[in-house]
Design an enzyme around this catalytic site. Sequence first.
Site, PDB file in Angstrom:
ATOM      1  N   TYR B  14       0.845  -1.208   0.000  1.00 42.94           N
ATOM      2  CA  TYR B  14       0.000   0.000   0.000  1.00 42.94           C
ATOM      3  C   TYR B  14       0.880   1.258   0.000  1.00 42.94           C
ATOM      4  O   TYR B  14       0.675   2.179  -0.794  1.00 42.94           O
ATOM      5  CB  TYR B  14      -0.900  -0.056   1.233  1.00 42.94           C
ATOM      6  CG  TYR B  14      -1.934   1.031   1.343  1.00 42.94           C
ATOM      7  CD1 TYR B  14      -3.028   1.062   0.489  1.00 42.94           C
ATOM      8  CD2 TYR B  14      -1.841   2.008   2.328  1.00 42.94           C
ATOM      9  CE1 TYR B  14      -3.991   2.046   0.602  1.00 42.94           C
ATOM     10  CE2 TYR B  14      -2.807   2.989   2.460  1.00 42.94           C
ATOM     11  CZ  TYR B  14      -3.880   3.000   1.591  1.00 42.94           C
ATOM     12  OH  TYR B  14      -4.835   3.979   1.716  1.00 42.94           O
ATOM     13  N   ASP B  38     -12.983   7.466   4.264  1.00 46.25           N
ATOM     14  CA  ASP B  38     -11.754   8.249   4.426  1.00 46.25           C
ATOM     15  C   ASP B  38     -12.046   9.727   4.228  1.00 46.25           C
ATOM     16  O   ASP B  38     -12.180  10.171   3.098  1.00 46.25           O
ATOM     17  CB  ASP B  38     -10.709   7.763   3.413  1.00 46.25           C
ATOM     18  CG  ASP B  38      -9.350   8.422   3.610  1.00 46.25           C
ATOM     19  OD1 ASP B  38      -9.219   9.324   4.444  1.00 46.25           O
ATOM     20  OD2 ASP B  38      -8.411   8.016   2.902  1.00 46.25           O
TER      21      ASP B  38
END
Lengths: 127, 127
Positions: B14, B38
Amino acid sequence: MLSYEAMVRTIARYVEAFDRDDPGMAAALYAENATVEDPLGAPLIRGREAIREFYKMAMQAGVRLKLEGAVRGAGDSAAFPFVVVFNDAGQKRIEVIDTFRFNEAGEILEMRAFWGPANMHGFKSPA
Amino acid sequence: MLSYEAMVRTIARYVEAFDRDDPGMAAALYAENATVEDPLGAPLIRGREAIREFYKMAMQAGVRLKLEGAVRGAGDSAAFPFVVVFNDAGQKRIEVIDTFRFNEAGEILEMRAFWGPANMHGFKSPA
């Protein structure tokens, strides 16, 4: 909406409750109907009185919490990284991230603790 | 149960996806029906293709992720502290904690990002 500063103050009192070995002080930060999941996947602990018993057990080892970075505040929730240090003149410690979700009164409604065996250091392996 | 080491490897990939400015690489770590929140409280982003678009937008600023401590692994989930650093020769950064919940195939099923205005540093205040 609860302010970031209010969430940081509550987390400082949470750390202080461990410094004082005071389970009642930790439990008082929670809502009456709060839940604790520590660690993730463990059975939920429900209600302030059960939460007080949980901290009474946890504090018998004389552990201290050392914050490891900024409190992250998002909406009604906060997350913070810390290390649990055991008061045994040894090197035992556990790396943890807790998430707290708050109600409008600033009480913790939901606590979830992220840690597992790979985060435990300085413990003797089982024989 | 997914191993801690497998969760750490996925989190390393990631971070690498941001180093490479590669939204497809980030999205490929997710399950087809995954969700991203998010920051916490924002509308859920659903599905790998929408998630790829989300990272395409996020990566346009040339941001890099710097891990700030150990990955905490608990059951099928992990949490990790990091800082988002902006590639603008300035001091812009955002302190974040992400939580990932994984499926048995090791794909991310649910991502939740904890950060808010108090975690943004070096940004100009609105006039």
